[in-house]
Write a protein that holds these residues in place. Structure first.
Motif, PDB file in Angstrom:
ATOM      1  N   GLN A  43      28.277  58.037  83.053  1.00  0.00           N
ATOM      2  CA  GLN A  43      29.098  56.782  82.287  1.00  0.00           C
ATOM      3  C   GLN A  43      30.621  57.055  82.749  1.00  0.00           C
ATOM      4  O   GLN A  43      31.302  58.318  82.494  1.00  0.00           O
ATOM      5  CB  GLN A  43      29.103  56.911  80.736  1.00  0.00           C
ATOM      6  N   ALA A  44      31.086  56.423  83.674  1.00  0.00           N
ATOM      7  CA  ALA A  44      32.505  56.497  84.100  1.00  0.00           C
ATOM      8  C   ALA A  44      33.766  56.546  83.338  1.00  0.00           C
ATOM      9  O   ALA A  44      33.702  55.943  82.118  1.00  0.00           O
ATOM     10  CB  ALA A  44      32.667  55.487  85.050  1.00  0.00           C
ATOM     11  N   VAL A  45      34.597  57.361  83.424  1.00  0.00           N
ATOM     12  CA  VAL A  45      35.905  57.264  82.583  1.00  0.00           C
ATOM     13  C   VAL A  45      36.775  56.207  82.990  1.00  0.00           C
ATOM     14  O   VAL A  45      37.139  56.078  84.237  1.00  0.00           O
ATOM     15  CB  VAL A  45      36.599  58.718  82.806  1.00  0.00           C
ATOM     16  N   LEU A  46      37.132  55.341  81.973  1.00  0.00           N
ATOM     17  CA  LEU A  46      37.896  54.380  82.409  1.00  0.00           C
ATOM     18  C   LEU A  46      39.434  54.670  82.193  1.00  0.00           C
ATOM     19  O   LEU A  46      40.042  55.313  81.163  1.00  0.00           O
ATOM     20  CB  LEU A  46      37.706  52.997  81.700  1.00  0.00           C
ATOM     21  N   ARG A  47      40.553  54.651  83.141  1.00  0.00           N
ATOM     22  CA  ARG A  47      41.671  54.926  82.916  1.00  0.00           C
ATOM     23  C   ARG A  47      42.724  53.715  82.662  1.00  0.00           C
ATOM     24  O   ARG A  47      42.682  53.172  83.998  1.00  0.00           O
ATOM     25  CB  ARG A  47      42.108  55.824  84.085  1.00  0.00           C
ATOM     26  N   ALA A  48      43.264  53.542  81.844  1.00  0.00           N
ATOM     27  CA  ALA A  48      44.242  52.301  81.739  1.00  0.00           C
ATOM     28  C   ALA A  48      45.841  52.753  82.422  1.00  0.00           C
ATOM     29  O   ALA A  48      45.859  53.831  82.676  1.00  0.00           O
ATOM     30  CB  ALA A  48      44.403  51.884  80.273  1.00  0.00           C
ATOM     31  N   ASP A  49      46.550  51.643  82.720  1.00  0.00           N
ATOM     32  CA  ASP A  49      47.775  51.943  83.201  1.00  0.00           C
ATOM     33  C   ASP A  49      48.442  52.465  82.662  1.00  0.00           C
ATOM     34  O   ASP A  49      49.462  53.274  83.137  1.00  0.00           O
ATOM     35  CB  ASP A  49      48.199  50.381  83.435  1.00  0.00           C
ATOM     36  N   ASP A  50      48.485  52.665  81.239  1.00  0.00           N
ATOM     37  CA  ASP A  50      49.118  53.457  80.152  1.00  0.00           C
ATOM     38  C   ASP A  50      48.732  54.850  79.914  1.00  0.00           C
ATOM     39  O   ASP A  50      49.148  55.830  79.223  1.00  0.00           O
ATOM     40  CB  ASP A  50      49.362  52.740  78.800  1.00  0.00           C
ATOM     41  N   GLY A  51      47.687  55.281  80.915  1.00  0.00           N
ATOM     42  CA  GLY A  51      47.179  56.399  80.832  1.00  0.00           C
ATOM     43  C   GLY A  51      46.148  56.908  79.942  1.00  0.00           C
ATOM     44  O   GLY A  51      45.663  58.099  79.920  1.00  0.00           O
ATOM     45  N   THR A  52      45.714  56.000  78.957  1.00  0.00           N
ATOM     46  CA  THR A  52      44.494  56.228  78.177  1.00  0.00           C
ATOM     47  C   THR A  52      43.257  56.127  78.954  1.00  0.00           C
ATOM     48  O   THR A  52      43.168  55.476  79.751  1.00  0.00           O
ATOM     49  CB  THR A  52      44.704  55.247  76.775  1.00  0.00           C
ATOM     50  N   GLU A  53      42.533  56.997  78.318  1.00  0.00           N
ATOM     51  CA  GLU A  53      41.233  56.960  78.690  1.00  0.00           C
ATOM     52  C   GLU A  53      40.090  56.707  77.795  1.00  0.00           C
ATOM     53  O   GLU A  53      40.133  57.128  76.787  1.00  0.00           O
ATOM     54  CB  GLU A  53      40.888  58.385  79.436  1.00  0.00           C
TER      55      GLU A  53
END
Length: 161
Positions: free
Chosen positions: A64-74
């Protein structure tokens, strides 16, 4: 169309029915590239989850991949990317939010697939500089996801099985 697939070492073999077997959609996101690519993009197909038959189930693992948002949240993706525990080959993606669907990776399919009359290049925003998408005259380009689903694309072009 009945699709037959396997991992590279053939420890895992699978088959399923697909009404949408044309490998037209090229995804350039880092998850697809890194978990199921190598050439700068990956291609997911669509199939009927209920028809999925698997040999060698005990050799399958899920990521299950880690999703990284532009604001740095995962956050962790709800989708499970299945792969062979022995050779690492990507097999398919399954997401419980769409329980009727399974998305086999075109790279794992052994059945000859139809040639698409056009391609959809998606998630181009995430393509690294070294990737030079080969975009044809009739191809569609998207920085993120297109609104047209895999099934809608097949219907529009009269290619649904």
């Amino acid at each position: 169309m009945r699709l037959e697939g396997s991992c590279h070492c053939r420890t895992v073999r699978f088959s399923l029915e697909s009404r949408n077997p044309v490998p037209y959609q090229r995804c350039y996101c880092s998850i697809c590239r890194k978990t199921n690519g190598g050439g700068g993009y990956a291609i997911n197909l669509s199939g009927d989850y209920e028809s999925l038959e698997v040999e060698g189930k005990r050799h399958i693992r899920a990521y299950q991949a880690v999703l990284r948002a532009d604001d740095g949240t995962e956050t962790r993706s709800e989708a499970q990317r299945m792969f062979c525990a022995h050779c690492g080959s990507g097999l398919w993606l399954y997401d419980e939010r769409w329980p009727d669907l399974v998305h086999p990776f075109a790279s794992a399919i052994d059945t000859p697939l139809p040639v698409p009359p056009e391609h959809t290049h998606l998630m181009l925003r995430y393509a690294p500089d070294w990737v030079e998408p080969q975009i044809g005259e009739n191809d569609k380009r998207f920085e993120e996801y297109p609104e047209e689903s895999i099934a809608d694309w097949h219907r529009r072009l009269g290619m649904e099985e």
